[in-house]
Design an enzyme around this catalytic site. Structure first.
Site, PDB file in Angstrom:
ATOM      1  N   GLY A 218       0.814  -1.214   0.000  1.00  0.00           N
ATOM      2  CA  GLY A 218       0.000   0.000   0.000  1.00  0.00           C
ATOM      3  C   GLY A 218       0.844   1.259   0.000  1.00  0.00           C
ATOM      4  O   GLY A 218       0.346   2.338   0.313  1.00  0.00           O
ATOM      5  N   GLU A 259       4.546  -7.045   0.144  1.00  0.00           N
ATOM      6  CA  GLU A 259       4.054  -7.444  -1.181  1.00  0.00           C
ATOM      7  C   GLU A 259       3.652  -6.221  -2.008  1.00  0.00           C
ATOM      8  O   GLU A 259       2.473  -6.020  -2.296  1.00  0.00           O
ATOM      9  CB  GLU A 259       2.907  -8.442  -1.035  1.00  0.00           C
ATOM     10  N   PRO A 260       4.627  -5.435  -2.405  1.00  0.00           N
ATOM     11  CA  PRO A 260       4.326  -4.207  -3.147  1.00  0.00           C
ATOM     12  C   PRO A 260       3.999  -4.439  -4.617  1.00  0.00           C
ATOM     13  O   PRO A 260       4.609  -5.280  -5.269  1.00  0.00           O
ATOM     14  CB  PRO A 260       5.628  -3.406  -3.036  1.00  0.00           C
ATOM     15  N   GLY A 261       3.018  -3.675  -5.091  1.00  0.00           N
ATOM     16  CA  GLY A 261       2.708  -3.675  -6.516  1.00  0.00           C
ATOM     17  C   GLY A 261       3.076  -2.303  -7.065  1.00  0.00           C
ATOM     18  O   GLY A 261       4.087  -2.112  -7.736  1.00  0.00           O
ATOM     19  N   ARG A 298      -8.279   3.649 -14.673  1.00  0.00           N
ATOM     20  CA  ARG A 298      -8.079   4.189 -13.320  1.00  0.00           C
ATOM     21  C   ARG A 298      -8.638   5.607 -13.124  1.00  0.00           C
ATOM     22  O   ARG A 298      -9.209   5.885 -12.065  1.00  0.00           O
ATOM     23  CB  ARG A 298      -6.601   4.131 -12.923  1.00  0.00           C
ATOM     24  N   TYR A 302     -11.107   5.250 -10.121  1.00  0.00           N
ATOM     25  CA  TYR A 302     -10.606   5.746  -8.830  1.00  0.00           C
ATOM     26  C   TYR A 302     -10.416   7.260  -8.789  1.00  0.00           C
ATOM     27  O   TYR A 302      -9.938   7.782  -7.794  1.00  0.00           O
ATOM     28  CB  TYR A 302      -9.214   5.160  -8.538  1.00  0.00           C
ATOM     29  N   CYS A 328     -17.864   4.765 -26.550  1.00  0.00           N
ATOM     30  CA  CYS A 328     -19.191   5.369 -26.605  1.00  0.00           C
ATOM     31  C   CYS A 328     -19.835   5.418 -25.223  1.00  0.00           C
ATOM     32  O   CYS A 328     -20.837   4.752 -24.948  1.00  0.00           O
ATOM     33  CB  CYS A 328     -20.047   4.638 -27.616  1.00  0.00           C
ATOM     34  N   GLU A 329     -19.166   6.109 -24.353  1.00  0.00           N
ATOM     35  CA  GLU A 329     -19.626   6.450 -23.001  1.00  0.00           C
ATOM     36  C   GLU A 329     -18.708   7.583 -22.601  1.00  0.00           C
ATOM     37  O   GLU A 329     -17.654   7.750 -23.204  1.00  0.00           O
ATOM     38  CB  GLU A 329     -19.396   5.282 -22.028  1.00  0.00           C
ATOM     39  N   TYR A 356      -1.789  -1.528 -12.298  1.00  0.00           N
ATOM     40  CA  TYR A 356      -3.250  -1.571 -12.436  1.00  0.00           C
ATOM     41  C   TYR A 356      -3.725  -0.823 -13.679  1.00  0.00           C
ATOM     42  O   TYR A 356      -4.759  -0.163 -13.649  1.00  0.00           O
ATOM     43  CB  TYR A 356      -3.920  -1.003 -11.165  1.00  0.00           C
TER      44      TYR A 356
HETATM   45  C1  PLP Z   1      -3.303  -8.564  -0.620  1.00  0.00           C
HETATM   46  C2  PLP Z   1      -2.634  -7.487  -1.393  1.00  0.00           C
HETATM   47  N1  PLP Z   1      -1.302  -7.363  -1.304  1.00  0.00           N
HETATM   48  C3  PLP Z   1      -0.639  -6.410  -2.005  1.00  0.00           C
HETATM   49  C4  PLP Z   1      -1.283  -5.521  -2.825  1.00  0.00           C
HETATM   50  C5  PLP Z   1      -0.483  -4.495  -3.570  1.00  0.00           C
HETATM   51  O1  PLP Z   1      -0.785  -3.201  -3.165  1.00  0.00           O
HETATM   52  P1  PLP Z   1      -0.020  -1.958  -3.767  1.00  0.00           P
HETATM   53  O2  PLP Z   1      -0.148  -2.014  -5.252  1.00  0.00           O
HETATM   54  O3  PLP Z   1      -0.693  -0.768  -3.191  1.00  0.00           O
HETATM   55  O4  PLP Z   1       1.401  -2.065  -3.365  1.00  0.00           O
HETATM   56  C6  PLP Z   1      -2.681  -5.588  -2.928  1.00  0.00           C
HETATM   57  C7  PLP Z   1      -3.394  -4.629  -3.770  1.00  0.00           C
HETATM   58  O5  PLP Z   1      -4.548  -4.596  -3.957  1.00  0.00           O
HETATM   59  C8  PLP Z   1      -3.364  -6.604  -2.206  1.00  0.00           C
HETATM   60  O6  PLP Z   1      -4.691  -6.734  -2.282  1.00  0.00           O
END
Ligand code: PLP
Length: 401
Positions: A218, A259-261, A298, A302, A328-329, A356
Site C-alpha cells: 500500500g 508485497e508491493p505492486g 483508473r 478511482y 461510446c460512453e 493496475y
Molecule cells: C493482498 C494485497 N497485497 C498487495 C497488494 C499491492 O498493493 P499496492 O499495489 O498498493 O502495493 C494488494 C493490492 O490490492 C493486495 O490486495
C-alpha cells in the site's frame, strides 16, 4: 524515460502502447531493500495483479523478488515465469476451498482470510502450513475502493475474532507459519502503518510456529511533482527497529515480508496514445485519443490523475485541454488540464501507467488491447503483441441461427 525515447518507441510499435522502464523497476526494488537492509531475512513478494506480463515477472525474479498472487491463474503465471512455489504466496479473497486446495497442491504458501475456510482447510490439511490474514481495522489511506483494512472491509479476519482463530487452530492442530495484513493502497501516514503493525506483533505472539510476518503493502507513489508519497526510508528505519526488538521477544529470527505492486511498477510505466481529433466547443477544447477506459480505467474508476504530456511537442505553449477517449460512453482522462499545444496526430504520454493499468484493460467496444514494450538497456523489447481481430473472435462459438 525521456520524451524522445518514448516517441521513438511509439513510432516503432504504434499506439496505443504501454511502455515499462526496467531501470525504474530495479531502482524502486533497490530502494525498498536498502530501506530494510538491517533485516536479516527480508522477502519482497511482488503483487502480480499490478502488472502481470511474464517478462516483468521474470525481471523481478532476477532481482530476487518472490510473488504475491490472488488467483490460481496468477499462481500458474508465476510458476510459468519460473518462480519456485516456495517463493509464491497466495492471498485470495472470497474464493472456494477447492481453489485454495489446488494452490496448496502446487506447493505455494497459502494465506487464508476467513474463518470458514480456515476451519475447513485446517480440518482437512492440518500438516499444510498456513498464513492468516488479519484485518487490524486501521484505515491507512486511499479511497474506499483501495483501503481494505477498515471495519467494513471484506478483507482479512477481524482482529476481534482472534479468540475464534485460536480455537480453530487448537481444534484442528493446524500449523500457522505466517501472519499477514494489508491495510490497502496509498498509505499517507507511516505512523498509522506502524500502529497497525503493533496489532500484528501482538497477534503474532499467540502463534509459536511462525516463520514470517507479512506487512502487505500500500505504499503511495507520487503522481506529479510535490505529491505526497510514503516515506519508505523512514518506514524502513522505524519498522526495522521494532521488528528486530520483536524477534528478540519472540526468541527466533523471522522473515519480514512485503508485497508491493504500485511501489515497484507504477512510475516505471507510460501509456502512449495518439490524438485522433482536437475538438473545440463553446466551453472546452477536447483532445480525443485513440484509446479509452478499455485501456486505462483508473481515472474513471478511482479518480486517479495521471500526469499527461504531449511528447510530440513538449516545448510548445501550454493550453487547457480535456483529454477524452473514443469509447461510446463518457470516458474522461483529464478535465481542463494544462498541456503543451496539441495537434491532431500528436502522441500523449500518461505517467504512472505501470500498475493496475494494462491488467485492468478490456475489449469493451470490441477494441484490441494495446501492445506492451519493455525498455531495457537502452533498447525496446516487445513483450506483448497488440491484439488482432482473431483475439476478439477466438472463444466465440458461432451457431447456426
Ligand atoms: C493482498 C494485497 N497485497 C498487495 C497488494 C499491492 O498493493 P499496492 O499495489 O498498493 O502495493 C494488494 C493490492 O490490492 C493486495 O490486495
Amino acid at each position: 524515460m525521456e520524451s524522445n525515447q518514448l516517441l521513438s518507441v511509439a513510432e516503432e510499435f504504434g499506439c496505443p502502447l504501454y511502455v515499462y522502464d526496467a531501470a525504474k523497476i530495479q531502482s524502486q526494488y533497490n530502494r525498498l531493500t536498502n530501506a530494510f537492509a538491517k533485516v536479516e531475512k527480508l522477502q519482497i513478494n511482488y503483487a502480480v495483479k499490478a502488472l502481470s506480463n511474464l517478462s516483468v515477472l521474470k525481471l523481478l525474479k532476477k532481482m530476487g523478488s518472490g510473488l504475491d498472487t490472488v488467483s490460481i491463474q496468477e499462481v500458474q503465471l508465476g510458476l510459468h515465469a519460473g518462480f519456485s512455489p516456495e517463493r509464491i504466496i497466495y492471498t485470495p479473497n472470497g474464493v472456494s476451498l477447492d481453489e485454495i486446495e489446488e494452490a496448496a497442491a502446487l506447493g505455494v504458501q497459502i494465506n487464508i482470510d476467513n474463518l470458514s475456510i480456515l476451519e475447513q482447510f485446517g480440518a482437512k490439511h492440518p500438516q499444510t502450513p498456513v498464513c492468516i490474514r488479519i484485518n487490524p481495522h486501521v484505515m491507512a489511506g486511499g479511497n474506499s475502493n483501495i483501503s481494505v483494512g477498515h471495519i467494513d472491509s471484506k478483507f482479512g479476519i477481524s482482529i476481534h475474532q482472534l479468540p475464534h482463530i485460536l480455537r480453530i487452530v487448537e481444534n484442528t492442530k493446524m500449523r500457522i507459519n505466517g501472519i499477514h495484513m494489508h491495510t490497502g493502497s496509498d498509505i499517507l501516514d507511516i505512523e498509522v502503518f506502524l500502529y497497525a503493525s503493533e496489532i500484528l506483533f501482538d497477534t503474532a505472539k499467540h502463534f509459536t510456529d511462525l516463520e514470517f510476518i507479512d506487512f502487505g503493502s500500500g505504499f503511495k507513489v507520487p503522481y506529479k511533482k510535490g505529491d505526497i508519497e510514503t516515506n519508505i526510508e523512514e518506514l524502513g528505519r522505524k519498522l526495522t527497529k521494532r521488528f528486530l526488538a520483536f524477534e528478540k521477544e519472540y526468541g527466533r529470527p523471522l522473515t519480514l515480508a512485503f508485497e508491493p505492486g504500485k511501489f515497484l511498477v507504477s512510475e516505471a510505466g507510460y501509456f502512449l496514445a495518439k490524438v485522433n481529433v482536437v475538438k473545440q466547443t463553446t466551453s472546452t477544447v477536447f483532445a480525443g485519443i485513440d484509446s479509452g477506459f478499455n485501456h486505462l480505467i483508473r481515472p474513471m474508476l478511482y479518480g486517479s490523475e495521471h500526469y499527461i504530456e504531449n511528447i510530440s511537442h513538449p516545448k510548445g505553449k501550454e493550453r487547457f485541454y480535456s483529454v477524452v477517449g473514443y469509447i461510446c460512453e463518457t470516458d474522461t482522462f483529464a478535465t481542463n488540464r494544462r498541456i503543451t499545444e496539441i495537434k491532431e496526430g500528436d502522441i500523449l504520454s500518461f505517467r504512472n501507467a505501470g500498475a493496475y493499468c494494462f491488467t485492468m484493460a478490456s475489449n469493451y467496444n470490441s477494441r484490441f488491447k494495446p501492445a506492451e514494450v519493455l525498455w531495457m538497456d537502452g533498447k525496446a523489447h516487445l513483450i506483448r503483441k497488440r491484439e488482432t481481430m482473431e483475439d476478439i473472435l477466438r472463444n466465440q462459438v458461432e451457431i447456426e441461427i
